[in-house]
Design an enzyme around this catalytic site. Structure first.
Site, PDB file in Angstrom:
ATOM      1  N   ARG A  28      -2.896  11.286   6.147  1.00 43.35           N
ATOM      2  CA  ARG A  28      -2.480  11.951   4.914  1.00 43.35           C
ATOM      3  C   ARG A  28      -1.185  11.286   4.467  1.00 43.35           C
ATOM      4  O   ARG A  28      -0.311  10.972   5.300  1.00 43.35           O
ATOM      5  CB  ARG A  28      -2.241  13.446   5.137  1.00 43.35           C
ATOM      6  CG  ARG A  28      -3.511  14.288   5.242  1.00 43.35           C
ATOM      7  CD  ARG A  28      -4.267  14.398   3.917  1.00 43.35           C
ATOM      8  NE  ARG A  28      -5.468  15.226   4.008  1.00 43.35           N
ATOM      9  CZ  ARG A  28      -6.696  14.763   4.269  1.00 43.35           C
ATOM     10  NH1 ARG A  28      -6.887  13.465   4.476  1.00 43.35           N
ATOM     11  NH2 ARG A  28      -7.736  15.572   4.301  1.00 43.35           N
ATOM     12  N   GLU A  50      -0.591  11.702  -4.135  1.00 42.66           N
ATOM     13  CA  GLU A  50      -1.921  11.414  -4.672  1.00 42.66           C
ATOM     14  C   GLU A  50      -2.244  12.311  -5.847  1.00 42.66           C
ATOM     15  O   GLU A  50      -1.896  13.494  -5.808  1.00 42.66           O
ATOM     16  CB  GLU A  50      -2.973  11.670  -3.571  1.00 42.66           C
ATOM     17  CG  GLU A  50      -3.206  10.467  -2.720  1.00 42.66           C
ATOM     18  CD  GLU A  50      -4.252  10.705  -1.642  1.00 42.66           C
ATOM     19  OE1 GLU A  50      -3.980  10.332  -0.501  1.00 42.66           O
ATOM     20  OE2 GLU A  50      -5.318  11.254  -1.934  1.00 42.66           O
ATOM     21  N   HIS A  88      -8.020   6.296  -1.140  1.00 43.17           N
ATOM     22  CA  HIS A  88      -8.441   7.394  -0.254  1.00 43.17           C
ATOM     23  C   HIS A  88      -9.970   7.383  -0.096  1.00 43.17           C
ATOM     24  O   HIS A  88     -10.648   8.342  -0.478  1.00 43.17           O
ATOM     25  CB  HIS A  88      -7.953   8.758  -0.779  1.00 43.17           C
ATOM     26  CG  HIS A  88      -7.935   9.814   0.312  1.00 43.17           C
ATOM     27  ND1 HIS A  88      -7.098  10.918   0.286  1.00 43.17           N
ATOM     28  CD2 HIS A  88      -8.647   9.922   1.460  1.00 43.17           C
ATOM     29  CE1 HIS A  88      -7.320  11.663   1.361  1.00 43.17           C
ATOM     30  NE2 HIS A  88      -8.256  11.080   2.084  1.00 43.17           N
TER      31      HIS A  88
END
Ligand code: GLV
Ligand code: GLV
Length: 328
Positions: free
Chosen positions: A235, A264, A282
């Site tokens: 993450r 993000e 991602h």
């Protein structure tokens, strides 16, 4: 029963749910706003959501009928699980089915950063390749180097086991000893500072929590070797992105490979301007077979949860211990 699905996922999962339930699926090809999710959840028994949805306390409390939350991801830091537990709502994730795909992406980023693959591709496409050059695109070899794994859960373990053919020394940081890694690749469990100081490649495989937020900051990046490469498929906020940008600009380390970002979907312009970082959107779990398995898994969890059974991949089993099943 009625289920709200916050974004279209592969059909096999939706087909399975449709056999027994009524679905309402986000009609747009984009992430919904909080208001749209609240609106969508109204009158629903189940919520199937993505890691891009912040399922906070307001959303969870907005519909008293809500009985099940199935997150289409292995990471579930986007769901306020504590609130769901208090309201007796099981939450599930999709572990296991994306382990190899994610470990493979970490390897792809590792090779890409080590051997300047993305940079070389940009260079060649731009017509700048004028012939073999002894000093062109000099990268880092991978074989016989030291691989550092931070977080040796399913994905970190898969990454380490796949190092076999490269004859690497494997170091890992984890709460518990990892038998498979120790047996198969002779890995050694070490302290964080040792992994930072000795590794040529460091790959992050922790979940995001208050204790892992910014665990790679200026201090840690400064401890890494000058030839080292940092890989992040976990993450974004696990890495202090500003510190990483500084490290890459000032060449404290050789490079980085990132699949996830601190803010993000925003990717800092500074990162985009650097050649010593490889950037992926991602997409570590993005293989056709993995995304299909994730959809089926999320659907199976949803079906179980709606029947009042323990979903196979429940992350808050305490809901079923009968102590916290009541609405606050
Ligand atoms: C992807 O990031 C996931 O958590 O599944
Ligand atoms: C995290 O979920 C992991 O499998 O390592």
């Amino acid at each position: 029963m009625k289920i709200f699905v916050t974004r279209k996922i592969p059909e096999p999962g939706l087909d399975l749910l449709k056999k027994e339930h009524e679905l309402e699926i986000n009609p747009y090809n984009r992430v919904l706003t909080k208001e749209e999710i609240v609106e969508g959840v109204r009158g629903k028994d189940g919520l199937l959501c993505l890691l891009t949805d912040q399922i906070d306390r307001d959303i969870i409390a907005s519909e008293s009928k809500l009985k099940m939350i199935a997150n289409y991801a292995v990471g579930y830091n986007n769901v306020d699980v504590e609130m769901a537990t208090r309201r007796g709502i099981p939450v599930s994730n999709t572990p296991g089915v994306l382990t190899d795909a994610t470990a493979e992406m970490a390897w792809a980023l590792l090779f890409s950063a080590a051997r300047c693959i993305a940079e070389g591709d940009r260079f060649t496409r731009a017509g700048r390749f004028k012939g073999w050059d002894p000093m062109l695109m000099l990268g880092q070899g991978v074989s016989n180097k030291t691989l550092g794994i931070i977080g040796a859960g399913r994905i970190g373990t898969a990454l380490g086991l796949k190092s076999k053919g490269f004859n690497m020394e494997v170091l890992y940081v984890n709460k518990r000893e990892n038998e498979a890694l120790e047996r198969e690749v002779n890995a050694k469990k070490v302290e964080m500072c040792e992994v930072l100081k000795k590794s040529d490649f460091i790959s992050l495989h922790v979940s995001l929590s208050e204790s892992t937020r910014h665990m790679m900051g200026e201090k840690e990046l400064k401890m890494m070797k000058e030839n080292a490469i940092l890989i992040n498929t976990s993450r974004g906020p696990v890495v202090d992105e500003q510190a990483l940008i500084k490290a890459l600009k000032e060449k404290w380390i050789f490079g980085a490979g990132l699949d996830v970002y601190e803010h993000e979907p925003d990717v800092s312009a500074e990162l985009k301007n650097l050649d010593n970082v490889v950037l992926q959107p991602h997409s570590a779990s993005a293989t056709i077979e993995t995304r299909t398995k994730m959809a089926l898994m999320a659907a199976e969890n949803m079906m179980a949860g709606l029947k009042g059974e323990i979903p196979p991949n429940c992350v808050n089993r305490e809901v079923f211990e009968g102590k916290q099943g009541s609405i606050e």
